[in-house]
Design an enzyme around this catalytic site. Structure first.
Site, PDB file in Angstrom:
ATOM      1  N   GLU A  42       0.600  -1.012   0.260  1.00  0.00           N
ATOM      2  CA  GLU A  42       0.058   0.282  -0.067  1.00  0.00           C
ATOM      3  C   GLU A  42       0.892   1.846  -0.220  1.00  0.00           C
ATOM      4  O   GLU A  42       1.722   1.325   0.669  1.00  0.00           O
ATOM      5  CB  GLU A  42      -0.753  -0.059   1.163  1.00  0.00           C
ATOM      6  CG  GLU A  42      -1.995   1.246   1.451  1.00  0.00           C
ATOM      7  CD  GLU A  42      -2.235   1.131   3.081  1.00  0.00           C
ATOM      8  OE1 GLU A  42      -2.033   0.028   4.121  1.00  0.00           O
ATOM      9  OE2 GLU A  42      -3.939   1.739   3.166  1.00  0.00           O
ATOM     10  N   LYS A 113      -9.509   2.330  -1.822  1.00  0.00           N
ATOM     11  CA  LYS A 113      -9.321   1.809  -0.877  1.00  0.00           C
ATOM     12  C   LYS A 113     -10.784   1.882   0.084  1.00  0.00           C
ATOM     13  O   LYS A 113     -11.169   2.758   0.384  1.00  0.00           O
ATOM     14  CB  LYS A 113      -8.852   2.201   0.175  1.00  0.00           C
ATOM     15  CG  LYS A 113      -8.342   1.822   1.437  1.00  0.00           C
ATOM     16  CD  LYS A 113      -7.405   1.249   2.813  1.00  0.00           C
ATOM     17  CE  LYS A 113      -7.135   1.080   3.754  1.00  0.00           C
ATOM     18  NZ  LYS A 113      -5.819   1.278   4.123  1.00  0.00           N
ATOM     19  N   CYS A 146      -5.313  -3.434   2.525  1.00  0.00           N
ATOM     20  CA  CYS A 146      -4.953  -3.357   4.465  1.00  0.00           C
ATOM     21  C   CYS A 146      -6.146  -3.746   5.435  1.00  0.00           C
ATOM     22  O   CYS A 146      -6.645  -4.464   4.946  1.00  0.00           O
ATOM     23  CB  CYS A 146      -4.065  -1.848   4.031  1.00  0.00           C
ATOM     24  SG  CYS A 146      -3.103  -1.833   6.029  1.00  0.00           S
TER      25      CYS A 146
END
Lengths: 272, 272
Positions: A42, A113, A146
Site C-alpha cells: 500500500e 480502499k 490493508c
C-alpha cells in the site's frame, strides 16, 4: 491445472521520494520476473504518514496516466507479470488510497480502499464501489487494501465475484492481520497475497512501525511463503490457481453455495 | 461495568443415552454454579453420528416442552445461570440441529443450525431464521452452532443484532475453528464461548474424533480460558460483558459503523 507463480515484494518506501521508490519497485520486479502475479505494498510509491492533505495532494497522481500506472504497465509488459502497486490517487478534487493493477496485454484496473484506517479518513475519500475482480493471465485477481482485512465483507464480496487470488497491498501496524487472513483464505477458499511494508515513520506526533511479515496463503489457509518482520523480501509461491474454484470442503459442503443469502439481509443494511 | 462469569462445559456424551447425558449436564452445571452463562456442546444430550433419520427421530424432542428444555429451565432457576444446550429438535415432521437457551426469570429461546456439516443435511432440516440474540442477565447472548463458524455472515449478523457474547455449542472435527473464532471475536468485538465435545464415535462407516479445545475469547480475540483436547473440562472466565459495546479499535475506527452496507449487497443475494 493452471500453475502460476504468485508473490509479494516487501520493502521500506522512502517517504515522499517517488523516484527512489519506483527504482526499488523496478529492481524487485526484475528480480521477481518469474512471477505471474507480483504485489507491492500500500502507498509504497509515496510513504504513509502524510502531515496533512496538502502534503498528500502533492504526492498523489492520476490513475492510468500517472507515473505509477505507467511504471506498472511497463513492468507488466517487460516481465509478462501481473503487477499490483499501492499509490495515492488524485481524481479531480478527490484523493484516494488506491492500488493499480496491470496485466500483460494491456489490462488496467484500479481499486480505491473502502475501509480507511485511523487518520486516513481525514485526508482520503473512501472508495465508492465494491472491491473488483480482474481476469488476468495469473488468474482472477481480487483487490483489497490493508484494513479491508478486518471487514469480512470485503474478501467475501471478492470470492462471490469469482476471485481466485486476493492481492492485498498493506501498511500494517495492528498485529492481527496475518492470522486473520488465514481465516479469510479458509472461509472463501482463495489464495491470498498480503504485501506489507517495513520500516518506521515518525513524521507527525505519532511514530508508526510497520510489521512486515508479508505472506502468501493457500486456499485452505496454509502458509506457502512469508517474510521477516523488518527486512526487504521477495516471496514467491508456485500454485495451481484453479484450486480456488474447488469450494467443496467436505463431500457435502460448498463454501459459497451453503450460504443463506436471504437470512443475511442485515449485512447489506436491510431489515432482517 | 457488568462483571459476569461466562464459560463452557466440555464433555463426551454417551450416544443415545439422554438420561446419562442429562446427569452429566446437571453435575457440571452444579460445579459451574458460579457462572452467569454456561454453554454445553452441540447435540450433547443425544450424541452425534446417527445411523439414519429414524434413529435421529427416536432421540429428538420438542423445544420448550421437551426434557432438555425442561432441564435447562430447572438449572437456570437453581443456579441463577443462563444455560445453552445443544439437542436434536423435533417440530412436527421436521428435525433440527438446535440449541435451547434458558435464563433466570423464564426466558426461553431456540436456535436451529443454519450451516449443516457433512451428512447432517441428509437427516436435519436447516434453520429458516437468522441466528438470534437474547437479552439475558448474563448479557446479550447470540447463538450459533458449530459449522456456522466457517460462514462469517453468522457471527456478523449476531454482532449487528447486538450480541455481546456468542454462545457456540460445537461438535468439531475440522481443525480450523478455534483459530477462526479469534478472527470472529476480533472482527465483531464480541466475547465468544465455543463449547466443544470430546470422544470418538464409530457408529457408521466413518469414525469421528471430536477435538475438544473449548475456549472463551475476549473482544479483541484474547484467549481467556481453554480446555484440553480430550478431557472433560469446565472453563469459566470473569469478563465485563459491556466491553463488547466498545467497537472502537482506533480513535477513528468503529467495527460496525465503518461498514459500507450498500456495497455489500452481493452478500444478501442482490446484484451489486
Amino acid at each position: 491445472m493452471k500453475k502460476r507463480t504468485i508473490g509479494y515484494a516487501q520493502f521500506g518506501p522512502a517517504f515522499g521520494d517517488r523516484t527512489t521508490n519506483h527504482e526499488t519497485i523496478r529492481r524487485m520486479a526484475g528480480n521477481g520476473a518469474s512471477a505471474d502475479l507480483l504485489v507491492f505494498p500500500e502507498l509504497c510509491v509515496s510513504g504513509y504518514d502524510f502531515r496533512d492533505r496538502d502534503e498528500l495532494a502533492s504526492l498523489a497522481e492520476p490513475f492510468g496516466s500517472g507515473p505509477t500506472s505507467r511504471l506498472a504497465r511497463e513492468l507488466s509488459e517487460a516481465h509478462d507479470t501481473t503487477i499490483v502497486i499501492g499509490y495515492p490517487e488524485k481524481a479531480g478534487d478527490q484523493l484516494f488510497n488506491a492500488c493499480v493493477l496491470t496485466a500483460p496485454g494491456g489490462t488496467l484496473a484500479n481499486y480505491r480502499k473502502l475501509h480507511l484506517f485511523s487518520r486516513e479518513s481525514r485526508i482520503f475519500a473512501h472508495g465508492d464501489a465494491p472491491p473488483p475482480v480482474i481476469d488476468t493471465p495469473a488468474g482472477k485477481v481480487g483487490l483489497m487494501i490493508c484494513l479491508d482485512w478486518l471487514f469480512p465483507e470485503a474478501a467475501r464480496v471478492l470470492a462471490l465475484t469469482g476471485a481466485q487470488v486476493i492481492a492485498h497491498p498493506s501498511n500494517l501496524v495492528l498485529p492481527h492481520c496475518q492470522k486473520a487472513m488465514v481465516t479469510r483464505s479458509i472461509e472463501n477458499g482463495v489464495f491470498s497475497v498480503t504485501a506489507n511494508r517495513i520500516g518506521t515513520e515518525a513524521r507527525t506526533d505519532r511514530s508508526l512501525t510497520f510489521t512486515g511479515s508479508s505472506q502468501v496463503l493457500g486456499t485452505r489457509g496454509e502458509l506457502l511463503v512469508n517474510a521477516p518482520l523488518d527486512a526487504e523480501h521477495l516471496g514467491l509461491a508456485e500454485v495451481d490457481v484453479d484450486q480456488a474454484d474447488d469450494k467443496m470442503i467436505t463431500e457435502e459442503n460448498h463454501l459459497l453455495e451453503d450460504r443463506w443469502p436471504d437470512l443475511y439481509r442485515r449485512l447489506s443494511g436491510q431489515h432482517p
